[in-house]
Motif scaffolding. Structure first.
Motif, PDB file in Angstrom:
ATOM      1  N   GLY A   1      65.749 -66.485 -48.102  1.00 23.52           N
ATOM      2  CA  GLY A   1      65.821 -67.662 -47.557  1.00 23.52           C
ATOM      3  C   GLY A   1      67.222 -67.883 -46.846  1.00 23.52           C
ATOM      4  O   GLY A   1      67.479 -68.981 -46.121  1.00 23.52           O
TER       5      GLY A   1
ATOM      6  N   VAL B   1      69.573 -67.583 -44.045  1.00 28.41           N
ATOM      7  CA  VAL B   1      69.492 -67.156 -42.650  1.00 28.41           C
ATOM      8  C   VAL B   1      70.520 -67.787 -41.958  1.00 28.41           C
ATOM      9  O   VAL B   1      71.255 -68.485 -42.533  1.00 28.41           O
ATOM     10  CB  VAL B   1      68.071 -67.942 -42.001  1.00 28.41           C
ATOM     11  CG1 VAL B   1      67.010 -66.972 -42.766  1.00 28.41           C
ATOM     12  CG2 VAL B   1      68.171 -69.387 -42.266  1.00 28.41           C
ATOM     13  N   ASP B   2      71.033 -67.219 -40.963  1.00 22.78           N
ATOM     14  CA  ASP B   2      72.040 -67.352 -40.123  1.00 22.78           C
ATOM     15  C   ASP B   2      71.470 -68.498 -39.029  1.00 22.78           C
ATOM     16  O   ASP B   2      70.570 -68.327 -38.359  1.00 22.78           O
ATOM     17  CB  ASP B   2      72.500 -66.257 -38.955  1.00 22.78           C
ATOM     18  CG  ASP B   2      73.430 -66.357 -38.217  1.00 22.78           C
ATOM     19  OD1 ASP B   2      73.927 -67.598 -37.940  1.00 22.78           O
ATOM     20  OD2 ASP B   2      74.354 -65.412 -37.664  1.00 22.78           O
ATOM     21  N   SER B   3      71.921 -69.840 -39.320  1.00 26.03           N
ATOM     22  CA  SER B   3      71.336 -70.953 -38.411  1.00 26.03           C
ATOM     23  C   SER B   3      71.217 -70.674 -36.941  1.00 26.03           C
ATOM     24  O   SER B   3      70.607 -71.336 -36.433  1.00 26.03           O
ATOM     25  CB  SER B   3      71.939 -72.068 -38.987  1.00 26.03           C
ATOM     26  OG  SER B   3      73.295 -72.090 -38.792  1.00 26.03           O
ATOM     27  N   ARG B   4      72.324 -69.853 -36.317  1.00 22.22           N
ATOM     28  CA  ARG B   4      72.323 -69.761 -35.089  1.00 22.22           C
ATOM     29  C   ARG B   4      71.290 -68.826 -34.619  1.00 22.22           C
ATOM     30  O   ARG B   4      70.628 -69.190 -33.513  1.00 22.22           O
ATOM     31  CB  ARG B   4      73.606 -69.096 -34.585  1.00 22.22           C
ATOM     32  CG  ARG B   4      75.027 -70.154 -34.853  1.00 22.22           C
ATOM     33  CD  ARG B   4      76.053 -69.234 -34.920  1.00 22.22           C
ATOM     34  NE  ARG B   4      75.913 -67.898 -35.621  1.00 22.22           N
ATOM     35  CZ  ARG B   4      76.035 -66.928 -34.881  1.00 22.22           C
ATOM     36  NH1 ARG B   4      76.252 -66.492 -33.800  1.00 22.22           N
ATOM     37  NH2 ARG B   4      75.909 -65.688 -35.700  1.00 22.22           N
ATOM     38  N   THR B   5      70.643 -67.830 -35.469  1.00 24.82           N
ATOM     39  CA  THR B   5      69.864 -66.966 -34.975  1.00 24.82           C
ATOM     40  C   THR B   5      68.199 -67.277 -35.835  1.00 24.82           C
ATOM     41  O   THR B   5      67.276 -66.812 -35.007  1.00 24.82           O
ATOM     42  CB  THR B   5      70.048 -65.519 -35.244  1.00 24.82           C
ATOM     43  OG1 THR B   5      70.092 -65.445 -36.574  1.00 24.82           O
ATOM     44  CG2 THR B   5      71.352 -65.098 -34.309  1.00 24.82           C
ATOM     45  N   GLY B   6      68.321 -68.094 -36.727  1.00 23.91           N
ATOM     46  CA  GLY B   6      67.336 -67.892 -37.556  1.00 23.91           C
ATOM     47  C   GLY B   6      66.904 -66.824 -38.292  1.00 23.91           C
ATOM     48  O   GLY B   6      65.889 -66.707 -38.949  1.00 23.91           O
ATOM     49  N   ARG B   7      67.733 -65.710 -38.418  1.00 28.83           N
ATOM     50  CA  ARG B   7      67.369 -64.395 -39.049  1.00 28.83           C
ATOM     51  C   ARG B   7      67.873 -64.397 -40.238  1.00 28.83           C
ATOM     52  O   ARG B   7      69.032 -64.878 -40.562  1.00 28.83           O
ATOM     53  CB  ARG B   7      67.878 -63.326 -38.111  1.00 28.83           C
ATOM     54  CG  ARG B   7      67.161 -63.201 -36.863  1.00 28.83           C
ATOM     55  CD  ARG B   7      66.905 -61.706 -36.358  1.00 28.83           C
ATOM     56  NE  ARG B   7      66.300 -61.635 -34.988  1.00 28.83           N
ATOM     57  CZ  ARG B   7      67.158 -61.308 -34.223  1.00 28.83           C
ATOM     58  NH1 ARG B   7      68.504 -60.810 -34.306  1.00 28.83           N
ATOM     59  NH2 ARG B   7      66.635 -61.222 -32.789  1.00 28.83           N
ATOM     60  N   PRO B   8      67.161 -63.628 -41.185  1.00 31.36           N
ATOM     61  CA  PRO B   8      67.889 -63.780 -42.593  1.00 31.36           C
ATOM     62  C   PRO B   8      68.840 -62.416 -42.405  1.00 31.36           C
ATOM     63  O   PRO B   8      68.842 -61.679 -41.464  1.00 31.36           O
ATOM     64  CB  PRO B   8      66.511 -62.692 -43.359  1.00 31.36           C
ATOM     65  CG  PRO B   8      65.447 -62.667 -42.479  1.00 31.36           C
ATOM     66  CD  PRO B   8      65.754 -63.407 -40.941  1.00 31.36           C
TER      67      PRO B   8
END
Ligand SMILES: [Zn+2]
Length: 533
Positions: free
Chosen positions: A369, A371-378
């Motif tokens: 869970g 994730v990079d908040s800027r991209t939403g990617r794990p």
């Protein structure tokens, strides 16, 4: 050996005519991707290369190794590798000449010549075998050094490119002259020279080599191809010529890299994340001020050595400076991350198996869970428990889990004081590692019996057994690599042999290898190369 060489750079450089020597090997021979170790780091990778074994047998995953009992870390050395390719060749009556390959320090007696590589403290240490060759080498190549980039390392901006590339040219040139000198003198059966400069250049200037990078500049790319890769290509030709000269036997030429390269976008502060999630406790008090740490890090050379070794205050401050885990409270933590570079090493601290398993289940969910908040990617691509990827008697020396980051991410293992946020963007020109390692390295083979084409599924530890089989020598049964039959027109006959007893102790005996002064030399080099802060 071209450290960190990647097809992403070599393929266009070869195609555009910047590397005619390499192009001749590619055209006449067989080439492909050489898959690295996990993590794709220089010490782990070259250890597996030299032994033909996985890290579960070498016990090497990084420059340092964490000791669970003493809760301290030590720099690794060749003493923990056991039997290497060089030993096998010597036992079979072959002579070797091995120059600057990482993880060969301290130089052990070999049949031939061994000059040690990256973790060598300095030229007064045990860097050469036979020791009496030192004088002749330094007379012939007065500017020979292990790898000194002092004061020019933090120049990853396009403006400073010229002095940086000039320095790398000097380094490549002195290395090539040393190799040619030894190769001509020794008439060895097997010779190897390692160049670190490819890795260093790509760390600093990857955005200029990578056309889809937002800071890419074709003019700088052109300059790097001509001034560095072209220069290197000519030195490779000279070194190989020095080996071949006056020899009647056919010669097999191999070009290998320990890992490839990719763009480095974000550092993820794994230690800080563990603290935030409650897995890792940090001791109150004894907090070194961030500005003091930065100042201390900048101190280098003899002044610092005198200060840190000879004064009580200096010795105490040195603990802040050197010990990455100094503030971790192991008695009140369940997990900790270790490593000063781009690593995701997790060690689980609970003794009780049920508690430990519960922690592992929880942290697995939490990591997935993250994730990079800027991209939403794990940011975690894969969690690799050590027993799932490796095996062998040194498995217990490895971290319990090694995390593979998503493309473009890296992990900062240690807890850092005074930093904000879990993520740190990597900025070209400011962060020396604008490029970072990737698992896909390079393999090129050319010579008699080598077919023309591509090789598939080659791994770094396949090279040692392939070299032995090509020479008609038996392959020790405990090598994990397999002979790369796909390189050859006719399959090689492979005989196996019972492994020899190691000539050196294989327990974690590295502690005694390096004196405090040696450690300072090594850390200065690793700091110059951006591997530690
Ligand atoms: Zn590197």
């Amino acid at each position: 050996g071209l450290d960190g060489a990647s097809w992403r750079v070599l393929e266009p450089a070869v195609r555009q005519g910047h590397m005619p020597y390499l192009a001749s090997l590619v055209d006449a021979g067989c080439s492909g991707v050489l898959t690295s170790t996990t993590p794709p780091k220089t010490p782990a990778a070259w250890s597996s290369f030299q032994t033909g074994k996985n890290p579960g047998k070498t016990g090497v995953y990084d420059f340092e190794r964490w000791n669970r009992k003493t809760r301290t870390s030590d720099y690794v050395s060749s003493e923990s590798l056991g039997v290497t390719l060089w030993d096998c060749l010597g036992q079979a009556g072959k002579r070797i000449a091995v120059i600057n390959v990482p993880m060969t320090y301290p130089a052990r007696p070999v049949s031939g010549v061994l000059i040690t590589g990256l973790l060598t403290p300095n030229l007064n240490s045990r860097f050469i075998y036979p020791p009496d060759l030192r004088e002749a080498l330094l007379e012939h190549v007065p500017d020979y050094h292990i790898f000194n980039l002092r004061n020019t390392a933090r120049t990853g901006s396009a403006r400073r490119i010229h002095p940086f590339v000039t320095r790398l040219q000097e380094i490549v040139d002195s290395r090539a002259r040393a190799a040619a000198f030894v190769f001509q003198r020794e008439q060895a059966d097997v010779a190897m020279v390692h160049f670190q400069a490819t890795d260093v250049l790509q760390h600093a200037f990857w955005p200029m080599l990578c056309p889809d990078h937002e800071r890419y500049d074709p003019e700088t790319h052109e300059l790097l191809c001509a001034a560095f890769y072209g220069f290197l290509d000519e030195r490779l030709r000279r070194v190989c010529q020095a080996f071949v000269q006056g020899r009647a036997d056919p010669v097999l030429t191999l070009v290998v890299s320990d890992h490839g390269f990719q763009t480095h976008h974000q550092r993820v502060r794994l230690g800080k994340w563990l603290v935030q999630k409650g897995y890792l406790s940090i001791r109150a008090g004894a907090r070194p001020l961030p500005w003091l740490r930065r100042r201390l890090r900048r101190l280098d050379g003899s002044v610092a050595r005198r200060f840190f070794e000879r004064t009580a205050v200096g010795r105490r401050l040195d603990r802040f400076r050197r010990r990455p885990t100094f503030r971790m409270d192991f008695d009140h933590s369940r997990v900790f991350s270790f490593g000063r570079g781009c690593d995701g090493y997790l060690f689980f601290l609970e003794d009780d198996p049920a508690a430990r398993q519960a922690t592992q289940e929880q942290i697995r969910k939490d990591l997935m869970g993250l994730v990079d908040s800027r991209t939403g990617r794990p940011v975690v691509q894969e969690i690799c428990p050590r027993e799932a990827i490796y095996s062998g008697p040194r498995l217990a020396d490895l971290p319990d889990w090694i995390l593979r980051p998503a493309e473009g991410y890296s992990f900062t293992g240690n807890y850092e004081d005074g930093v904000r946020g879990l993520f740190a963007a990597v900025r070209f020109g400011r962060d020396f590692h604008a490029g970072m390692h990737h698992p896909e390295g390079v393999l090129i083979a050319a010579g008699p019996g080598v077919r023309c084409g591509r090789v598939e599924d080659a791994r770094l530890w396949d090279v040692a057994p392939t070299v032995l089989a090509w020479l008609g020598l038996p392959v020790p049964e405990d090598m994990d690599g397999r002979v790369l039959q796909g390189l050859f027109t006719q399959p090689l006959t492979v005989q196996t042999a019972r492994p020899e007893a190691p000539a050196v102790p294989t327990e974690s005996s590295d502690t005694a290898t390096y004196s405090p002064a040696d450690v300072q030399d090594i850390e200065q080099r690793l700091r110059d190369l951006g591997y530690i802060e």
